[in-house]
Every structure is written in C-alpha cells, then in structure tokens.
Scaffold this active site. Structure first.
Site, mmCIF file in Angstrom:
data_model
loop_
_atom_site.group_PDB
_atom_site.id
_atom_site.type_symbol
_atom_site.label_atom_id
_atom_site.label_comp_id
_atom_site.label_asym_id
_atom_site.label_seq_id
_atom_site.Cartn_x
_atom_site.Cartn_y
_atom_site.Cartn_z
ATOM 1 N N ASP A 18 0.901 -1.206 0.032
ATOM 2 C CA ASP A 18 0.109 0.118 0.029
ATOM 3 C C ASP A 18 1.074 1.130 0.083
ATOM 4 O OD1 ASP A 18 -2.228 1.774 0.264
ATOM 5 O OD2 ASP A 18 -2.953 1.006 2.207
ATOM 6 N N GLU A 121 -2.235 0.428 -4.489
ATOM 7 C CA GLU A 121 -2.374 -0.952 -3.861
ATOM 8 C C GLU A 121 -2.218 -2.022 -4.734
ATOM 9 O OE1 GLU A 121 -5.535 -1.555 -0.518
ATOM 10 O OE2 GLU A 121 -6.483 -0.295 -2.198
#
Length: 724
Positions: A18, A121
DNA sequence: ACGGGTTACACT
DNA sequence: TAGTGTAAC
C-alpha cells in the site's frame, strides 16, 4: 455481498503493498521542496479551499484529515501546503497518479503474481518465490539480513522490555525450528523488504506492506504500521489479532454489512463472530455471505491473487453539486463531451500501450427532479457497444444520456424554452469503458468487421481457443486493426437518430445541440503509433491447429451472418451472389478502408504471432488475460449485436412514426433479430448445418486465412479518419 | 446539497 | 444481459 472461496490447503505467501499517502508522494516528487512539510492534495480550490484527497503524515500530526476542506485544514495547520490536483477539460485529471501507480506495479510484479487492486495498492502472491528461496537459500543460513527486513513488525513476537527489537526479528527470521508456514513468511519478509527498497530507489515512493497467508490478513497488516514499514502475520497470531479487532476494520465490513452485524447481531469485534454457527450467519446474510463471515472470523480467506496489472475498466466522471447541477441538455452535452474526450484519450493510450480494446460504453448519471412525487427515482445507467473515436464516443454517450433522460422524466417531460427551467437537474455524470480485451488481429479484422451488425453463431469450441482469438470476436463494428487505426464512420443513421428522437427539445436547443456536435466532431486524426504492432512480431512460429480452428470459427460466423442478412435486408442490394465480395459490399453500411487487402496480407503473416499474445512472456496483455478462465459463455460476444441497449419500445411511438421510413426500418432491423433469438444461444451456436447455410468455397477460405482478397471497391479511403 | 473520482464485484 | 447496489481508496 462478499463471497466465500475455499482456501487452498497449501500455505501461500501473500503480500499487500500500500503506497503511503500516494498522491502526496507524487506531488512531492514533482516538487521536492515539499518534502518534510505538512502537505495535502486538494481538488477544486474554489469552494472552501477544495476537498482533501490525500494528507501527508506531517500534516496528520496536526490533526488534518482527509474529508476536510482545504480551509479547515488551514485552520488546524496554518502552514499546510495545499497542492491542487491537475485539472484538464474542467475536471480533475488523475493521469499523473495513474502512471505513477503503473511505475510501482511494474516493480512489484517482478517476484510473483501481482494484482493491481487500486491505483496505489497491489496484492502479491509470493508463494513460489518463497518456496524457492526456502529450498535454495533459506533465511536460517543467512548471515546478514537486510536492515529493512529487520524493521519488520511481527505480530505476536513479544518484545520484552529492554530487548533489542531488531535482534528479535533477526532471530525470528533465522529460527531453524520454525514450522514450514513461518519459514515461508520469513522468506516473504525478505522478498517484500527488497521489493519495497526497489520501489523506493526507482520511484522515490515509500510504501507499507502486510505479509500473511492470505489476502485478507495481508491487507489488514499493511495498514498496521505506516508509513514505510511492513507487518507480518504468523498464523499463530491470527486469533489474537482478530479477537479484539473492531468488525468494521475488516475489508468489506466498513459499510452497511458491518453496521448490520453490530446492530442486528451485537457483533462488535471479529472475535464476537466466532460464536455464531455458520448456518445462523447464512440464515441472516445468505449462503455466500454467511459462509464468508464464518470464515473470516477464523482468519480464513481463499481469494486468489489475480494476475492483473491493468485496470479492467476506465471511467471519467464529474459531479455538479447543488447549485451547479446541469439543467439543460446542451449543458449536459458539453460536459459529456469533456468526459468522453478524456475517456477516449485514455482508451487510446491503453490500446497503444497495452494493445487492448474496450467493448462497452456505459453512462451513469445522478439527477433530481424538483417538482415530482417520485423524485427519488434514480437516473438509469445505460450502455451500448463502444465505438472508438472521440466523436463517436461523444455521440453514443449523448444518445445514452437522452435515452436515460426520457426514461427518467417519464415521457411527460415538460417542454422547455431555451435555457428555461426544465424541472430536472443532473448532479453527476460519468462515462466508462469496460469489457476490455486484448486487441484482435490478423484474420480477426474480418471477423471483427462483421461484428455488431448481426448475430453470428460461432461453431462452439470457443473455450478451447486462445484467449486472443476469443477477444477478437468481440470487437466493435467498423473497426479494423492496424497502425492506421480505425475508420471514422459517419453513418447518417446515427445523426438522424439524435435529432429525430429528441422531441422534447425546443428548436433552440436542437440547434445548440447540433452545432455543438459539429464542433466536437472534428475530433482528432492523429495516428496510433506504429508501435502498436511491434512486440508481436518476431514470434511467428505457432500452433497451426489453433489457427485452423480459428478460421473455422470465422467461417461459421460468416455463414450465419450471411443468413441473417439475406433474410432481413433483402431489399438493400439487388443481387444476392453468395460471394465474399458481395457480402462485403452489401453488409457494410460503413466505409471500409481501402487498405483492407493490404491489411489482410500483413496480418495473415502475423496471425500466428498474434495468436500467441496470450502466452508471450514479455507481453503483459497475455498475463492479463489468463484469468479469463474459459468463460466461454460470454465469449460469443452477444452483447455486441444490438447497437443500443436501451429499449426501443420506450421511444414514444409517435416519434417513431415521424421518423423517415428508412430509419424506422433500420431501427426495427436492430431490435428484432435480438427479440427473435431464443435466450440460450448455446443451442444454436454449434449448429452449422442449417439448410440455409452457405457453403464457403475454398477461395473464400483462402481469403479468410491468407488475405488473398481481390481489390474491393468500397468506400474511398478519404472517407476515413483515424483516431488516437 | 457531494469529500470526488474511480475501480471492482455480487446480485438480479 | 444490462442495470443496480455496495464497498474501497
């Protein structure tokens, strides 16, 4: 809504990576002087300083939050640097962030299967890499472990007071008496640490990561220590982790379902879920969601990491809040044109860079009706086959809008004068392109060409075929591949359609409408880069069987196309010579590039190569398409026949009557084949022996296979413009 | 009358 | 199927 998938028995190593306040980092890279300062990225600075969409960690210390307005942020942090999202065509332009995201993906995909989960992500399946490392160079033999790996957080590892945390991590990674699962995770730690360092080095972006045995846990972990850190979830720590975890921290439970769990079931933590038997959960939430809940309570989640580096759809949208709502058709059209321009641009980049094409155009809108009882009625979304070319997308999107509007206002729509109050307002508009498949090629340009105008019935065995062949048959009408790109078709029917089916507009608006149309339709004529074809050349050796099978398929399509044509469009052309030539001529209401013959020759040579796209290692598109696991049920591209997805019946019949006979016929021809066809066409698809089938001569087959097409005197090439 | 603009997916 | 709804970032 969530669905349970069985968890494979093998232990996987899954990472979720992330990016830390990604948009801020992108802006910091552009303007390095921002580094270290409290910064936020804002959108639209006019109203109360714009909306924050990303906040740096420095700014968070001051209590700045996403979902604050810029002005609010200034209050709590006067020195905050507010950077505006770039604007293009009057709307936020996220392309810079998208491409930055791609940079990251291209790095993170180096060590295993990679799934782009959002712009910032990814999920990684590192199982193979970890197993390999374990077999060849296990961490327990490692003298030196990288600093970045030593900074990992290992859930459940108890760091007694005074003990050296990094030393504990080192021991955990080095443990020789660990079980196999933990050893795999230890490998995961090293791999992910290395990947993250590569990301930092090559992009200047930091990211955080979670490493666990499934996606759910990896995702949970990646958010636990931010920014720029990684967290590991050994299976022994799962129960302790979940037990006290608030239910809405779980992915998928942050919304209504989570609320329902709390209020209806008294479930506040994931641990609370454990007491409910699976059947109870299924009873309350349905079989799928029930099982899913039961599983996640136990840390079980079998979702695979899809190998997908590219998005599955593209969209462009904008909101028009409150007073800015769009209240006239020309205003809507103006904004639709802007959105479509952006979409078209992105589709062209996708085609150019990834060799994919989208097949469906969808329009979404939100609207309010001021003076109406059922003012909470939703504006219906509408879709149609996607035709490439900015002008076409604009045209089609506008048609979709009008179809939606008619439905929305319910035919009793007040006639309005000019810009006068119309009774409705559009508060959001968006267009999106979906059903993206690898570009077809070669022989496929024929198949594709016949698409969309009638109903081909393929001779089954689709599922056995190469994905690229599959993709081919889904192409939009009037589209052929090649670097000169697609012919711009100005079918008269489309334009009459617009003007004649908007009875509720007054004269002024119709004028506005058509003038703005002609303004926007000049479109652009820049060629698609020749690189489009590169990358597929050089691997000409390919399975002959595939090619043959494929040709059979095209042939089958050909037959049924002809059959339909013969039945329903007899009057179009006089003679009915069952020759391919005649077929081309009579079939095509659109100009076909004079380069066809050339194109066919070119592509015939390239056919083998192109068919390999699905497997070529260096071609991302191939990897992309692997997850199309034999879904042969949607392969035949049925969605492509009907030109418009909205219901023709919904057109005011009096309007129908006012249309020129020609156009009425056109419309009927569009609608009816669709209505007559039985619902399951799988039954018909395989049937190639109908009495009416034409038999293709060997010459015809050659045409299809090798492009030995006689010169066709079709539309002059001057009729075509290309886009991209 | 919205944090805004995108994506993905399940359901029907 | 197309269209709707939910959820996420």
């Amino acid at each position: 809504m969530p669905v349970a998938k069985p968890e494979s028995s093998d232990s996987r190593v899954i990472a979720h990576v992330d990016m830390d306040c990604f948009y801020v980092q992108v802006e910091e890279r552009k303007q390095p002087q921002l580094r270290g300062l409290p910064t936020a990225v804002v959108q639209y600075n006019e109203w109360k300083g714009g909306a924050l969409i990303a906040v740096s960690y420095e700014a968070r210390k001051f209590g700045v939050k996403r979902s604050m307005r810029g002005a609010e942020a200034k209050e709590v942090c006067p020195q905050i640097q507010l950077v505006q999202v770039p604007v293009a065509r009057g709307k936020a332009d996220l392309n810079g962030y998208r491409s930055a995201g791609s940079e990251v993906v291209s790095i993170l995909s180096r060590r295993g299967r990679c799934e782009r989960a959002s712009i910032d992500e990814v999920y990684l399946d590192l199982t193979d890499a970890a197993e390999t490392m374990l077999a060849e160079n296990p961490p327990q033999n490692l003298e030196k472990i990288d600093e970045e790996a030593l900074k990992s957080h290992i859930l459940g590892l108890n760091n007694e007071d005074g003990s050296d945390v990094k030393e504990n991590v080192r021991e955990w990674i080095n443990r020789h008496n660990a079980d196999h699962r933990d050893k795999l995770l230890a490998c995961g730690i090293l791999i992910v640490a290395e990947l993250r360092m590569q990301v930092l080095k090559e992009t200047e972006f930091t990211c955080s990561a979670g490493i666990a045995h499934n996606k759910m846990l990896a995702k949970l972990a990646s958010g636990m220590n931010k920014p720029a850190q990684q967290t590991v979830v050994p299976s022994s720590s799962v129960n302790g982790l979940l037990n006290t975890l608030p239910i809405r921290k779980m992915k998928q439970l942050g919304g209504k379902l989570g609320i329902s769990l709390q209020t209806d079931m008294g479930v506040n933590t994931v641990g609370d879920l454990l007491q409910f038997p699976e059947e109870k959960l299924q009873e309350r939430y349905g079989i799928n969601t029930g099982t899913w809940l039961w599983n996640i309570a136990r840390g079980i989640s079998g979702e695979a990491v899809e190998g997908r580096l590219l998005p599955k759809s593209h969209g462009s949208g904008k909101t028009f809040p409150g007073p800015r709502a769009l209240k006239t058709v020309p205003a809507v059209q103006h904004w639709l044109n802007q959105l479509c321009e952006e979409l078209s641009e992105r589709l062209c980049s996708d085609l150019d860079q990834n060799k994919r094409m989208a097949n469906t155009l969808t329009l979404h809108a939100r609207a309010y009706k001021s003076s109406d009882s059922d003012s909470q009625k939703k504006f219906p979304s509408k879709s149609c086959p996607l035709r490439y070319g900015t002008g076409k997308i604009q045209e089609d999107a506008f048609n979709l809008f009008q179809a939606g509007l008619r439905e929305y206002i319910g035919f009793y729509g007040v006639k309005t004068q000019g810009s006068q109050y119309s009774g409705w307002g559009i508060t959001s508009l968006s267009v999106s392109a979906s059903k993206i498949v690898p570009i077809p090629s070669g022989t496929c340009s024929i198949a594709k060409y016949f698409h969309g105008q009638s109903t081909p019935h393929f001779s089954s065995m689709q599922s056995l075929d190469n994905v690229n062949a599959e993709a081919t048959l889904l192409l939009p009408p009037g589209v052929h591949s090649g670097s000169e790109c697609y012919s711009e078709l100005n079918s008269p029917k489309a334009e009459s359609w617009i003007e004649d089916t908007v009875p509720d507009l007054d004269l002024q608006e119709q004028k506005d409408l058509s003038s703005s149309l002609s303004k926007t339709q000049d479109g652009f004529t820049q060629d698609i880069s020749p690189s489009l074809l590169s990358g597929t050349e050089g691997c000409l050796e390919q399975n002959q069987n595939k090619q043959e099978r494929y040709i059979t398929k095209v042939e089958g399509q050909f037959k049924s196309e002809y059959k339909e044509r013969k039945g329903k469009r007899v009057k179009d052309k006089g003679t009915e010579t069952p020759s391919i030539l005649e077929l081309f001529k009579s079939y095509n209401p659109y100009p076909f590039g004079s380069s066809l013959s050339q194109e066919l020759k070119k592509t015939a040579q390239g056919t083998g190569a192109r068919l390999t796209i699905g497997h070529a290692e260096e071609n991302e598109v191939g990897k992309e398409e692997k997850p199309m696991h034999g879904s042969s049920s949607r392969d035949e591209g049925d969605g492509r026949r009907e030109v418009w997805s909205y219901n023709i019946d919904e057109i005011d019949p009096t309007v129908m009557d006012e249309l020129p006979q020609e156009i009425q016929d056109e419309i009927k021809a569009w609608v009816q084949p669709h209505k007559w066809r039985p619902n399951n066409n799988t039954a018909r698809r395989g049937c190639s022996n109908d009495a009416n089938d034409i038999i293709l001569t060997s010459e015809t087959r050659n045409v299809l296979a090798f492009g030995n097409l006689p010169d066709l005197d079709l539309a002059p090439s001057s009729d075509q413009a290309s886009f991209c």
